[in-house]
Write a protein that holds these residues in place. Structure first.
Motif, PDB file in Angstrom:
ATOM      1  N   GLN A  91       0.816  -1.217   0.000  1.00  0.00           N
ATOM      2  CA  GLN A  91       0.000   0.000   0.000  1.00  0.00           C
ATOM      3  C   GLN A  91       0.854   1.274   0.000  1.00  0.00           C
ATOM      4  N   LYS A  92       2.151   1.110  -0.281  1.00  0.00           N
ATOM      5  CA  LYS A  92       3.092   2.241  -0.384  1.00  0.00           C
ATOM      6  C   LYS A  92       3.295   2.974   0.946  1.00  0.00           C
ATOM      7  N   LYS A  93       3.200   2.233   2.046  1.00  0.00           N
ATOM      8  CA  LYS A  93       3.482   2.782   3.379  1.00  0.00           C
ATOM      9  C   LYS A  93       4.829   2.251   3.841  1.00  0.00           C
ATOM     10  N   ASN A  94       5.573   3.079   4.587  1.00  0.00           N
ATOM     11  CA  ASN A  94       6.866   2.616   5.089  1.00  0.00           C
ATOM     12  C   ASN A  94       6.727   2.068   6.503  1.00  0.00           C
ATOM     13  N   VAL A  95       7.758   1.343   6.924  1.00  0.00           N
ATOM     14  CA  VAL A  95       7.725   0.650   8.213  1.00  0.00           C
ATOM     15  C   VAL A  95       8.989   0.954   8.997  1.00  0.00           C
ATOM     16  N   TRP A  96       8.791   1.490  10.182  1.00  0.00           N
ATOM     17  CA  TRP A  96       9.872   1.677  11.146  1.00  0.00           C
ATOM     18  C   TRP A  96       9.684   0.637  12.241  1.00  0.00           C
ATOM     19  N   CYS A  97      10.792   0.228  12.863  1.00  0.00           N
ATOM     20  CA  CYS A  97      10.715  -0.744  13.954  1.00  0.00           C
ATOM     21  C   CYS A  97      11.776  -0.421  15.001  1.00  0.00           C
ATOM     22  N   TYR A  98      11.371  -0.456  16.260  1.00  0.00           N
ATOM     23  CA  TYR A  98      12.278  -0.298  17.391  1.00  0.00           C
ATOM     24  C   TYR A  98      12.569  -1.671  17.967  1.00  0.00           C
ATOM     25  N   SER A  99      13.837  -1.922  18.307  1.00  0.00           N
ATOM     26  CA  SER A  99      14.207  -3.185  18.927  1.00  0.00           C
ATOM     27  C   SER A  99      15.290  -2.964  19.974  1.00  0.00           C
ATOM     28  N   GLY A 100      15.199  -3.712  21.049  1.00  0.00           N
ATOM     29  CA  GLY A 100      16.251  -3.701  22.059  1.00  0.00           C
ATOM     30  C   GLY A 100      17.469  -4.501  21.636  1.00  0.00           C
ATOM     31  N   TRP A 101      17.326  -5.311  20.578  1.00  0.00           N
ATOM     32  CA  TRP A 101      18.464  -6.032  20.036  1.00  0.00           C
ATOM     33  C   TRP A 101      19.154  -5.159  19.000  1.00  0.00           C
ATOM     34  N   THR A 102      20.418  -5.381  18.793  1.00  0.00           N
ATOM     35  CA  THR A 102      21.140  -4.646  17.763  1.00  0.00           C
ATOM     36  C   THR A 102      20.888  -5.282  16.393  1.00  0.00           C
ATOM     37  N   TYR A 103      21.153  -4.526  15.356  1.00  0.00           N
ATOM     38  CA  TYR A 103      21.033  -5.047  13.995  1.00  0.00           C
ATOM     39  C   TYR A 103      21.881  -6.306  13.834  1.00  0.00           C
ATOM     40  N   GLU A 104      23.096  -6.272  14.378  1.00  0.00           N
ATOM     41  CA  GLU A 104      23.993  -7.421  14.254  1.00  0.00           C
ATOM     42  C   GLU A 104      23.408  -8.661  14.922  1.00  0.00           C
ATOM     43  N   GLU A 105      22.802  -8.490  16.092  1.00  0.00           N
ATOM     44  CA  GLU A 105      22.162  -9.618  16.770  1.00  0.00           C
ATOM     45  C   GLU A 105      20.985 -10.147  15.961  1.00  0.00           C
ATOM     46  N   LEU A 106      20.176  -9.240  15.442  1.00  0.00           N
ATOM     47  CA  LEU A 106      19.017  -9.652  14.654  1.00  0.00           C
ATOM     48  C   LEU A 106      19.430 -10.310  13.342  1.00  0.00           C
ATOM     49  N   SER A 107      20.390  -9.729  12.650  1.00  0.00           N
ATOM     50  CA  SER A 107      20.767 -10.254  11.329  1.00  0.00           C
ATOM     51  C   SER A 107      21.477 -11.611  11.433  1.00  0.00           C
ATOM     52  N   SER A 108      22.043 -11.921  12.590  1.00  0.00           N
ATOM     53  CA  SER A 108      22.703 -13.220  12.754  1.00  0.00           C
ATOM     54  C   SER A 108      21.779 -14.275  13.366  1.00  0.00           C
ATOM     55  N   ASN A 109      20.567 -13.899  13.699  1.00  0.00           N
ATOM     56  CA  ASN A 109      19.612 -14.837  14.286  1.00  0.00           C
ATOM     57  C   ASN A 109      19.081 -15.758  13.182  1.00  0.00           C
ATOM     58  N   PRO A 110      19.130 -17.072  13.371  1.00  0.00           N
ATOM     59  CA  PRO A 110      18.700 -18.000  12.323  1.00  0.00           C
ATOM     60  C   PRO A 110      17.180 -18.126  12.158  1.00  0.00           C
ATOM     61  N   ASP A 111      16.413 -17.538  13.042  1.00  0.00           N
ATOM     62  CA  ASP A 111      14.956 -17.639  12.978  1.00  0.00           C
ATOM     63  C   ASP A 111      14.443 -16.975  11.695  1.00  0.00           C
ATOM     64  N   THR A 112      13.765 -17.729  10.847  1.00  0.00           N
ATOM     65  CA  THR A 112      13.303 -17.189   9.560  1.00  0.00           C
ATOM     66  C   THR A 112      12.253 -16.099   9.733  1.00  0.00           C
ATOM     67  N   ASP A 113      11.451 -16.166  10.783  1.00  0.00           N
ATOM     68  CA  ASP A 113      10.466 -15.111  11.018  1.00  0.00           C
ATOM     69  C   ASP A 113      11.159 -13.786  11.331  1.00  0.00           C
ATOM     70  N   ILE A 114      12.223 -13.842  12.113  1.00  0.00           N
ATOM     71  CA  ILE A 114      12.997 -12.632  12.408  1.00  0.00           C
ATOM     72  C   ILE A 114      13.628 -12.092  11.137  1.00  0.00           C
TER      73      ILE A 114
END
Length: 166
Positions: A91-114
């Motif tokens: 629908q051409k809307k952007n998405v921001w997200c706040y997380s207590g984890w760092t990008y590095e922690e999130l990007s290395s997480n093997p969970d496909t949903d994450i």
């Protein structure tokens, strides 16, 4: 799809660029000292919401630039949020997200949903809130350790690209 939320703000100007619809997810394991939403920590709080109904609510307001996923910790409910984010992009809307984890922690997480949610985010504000680094002059973040990451540029370049460097 069901999502456990603490609440919403349908007209925020403090949770990212532009006029935003902010969803405060329920549940968080970080428990940052000085957290401004400690009522979101327990998964038993809040209430269930349907992501399709949230999408309808967001699309009712043509002035909204997009939605922000805050918390609690949005990545604890990555699957429903990734689906909602994809529909928002359609629908051409952007998405921001706040997380207590760092990008590095999130990007290395093997969970496909994450990984699916991370792939749908336009801007990620990462890292825990640290009270000793609190700074009210920062763009869209509460403490100096947190980063506002331009996820498209980060994905394109293969390294973290900040949206704001203040």
């Amino acid at each position: 799809m069901k999502l456990r939320i603490a609440g919403i703000t349908d007209d925020s100007v403090v949770d990212g660029d532009g006029y935003r619809f902010t969803i405060f997810t329920q549940g968080c394991h970080h428990h940052c000292s000085g957290c401004h939403n400690p009522q979101t920590w327990t998964m038993e709080g809040g209430h269930d919401a349907d992501t399709d109904e949230l999408l309808k609510d967001i699309l009712k307001n043509p002035l909204l630039a997009g939605a922000t996923f805050s918390g609690g910790e949005p990545f604890l409910q990555a699957k429903p949020l990734s689906i909602l984010a994809r529909k928002l992009h359609e629908q051409k809307k952007n998405v921001w997200c706040y997380s207590g984890w760092t990008y590095e922690e999130l990007s290395s997480n093997p969970d496909t949903d994450i990984q699916d949610l991370l792939a749908e985010i336009d801007v990620l504000v990462d890292g825990p809130f640290i009270a000793d680094q609190k700074d009210l002059t920062l763009h869209f973040r509460g403490s100096r350790n947190q980063r506002v990451i331009d996820m498209k540029k980060t994905r394109d370049t293969g390294h973290v690209v900040l949206k704001y460097t203040d």
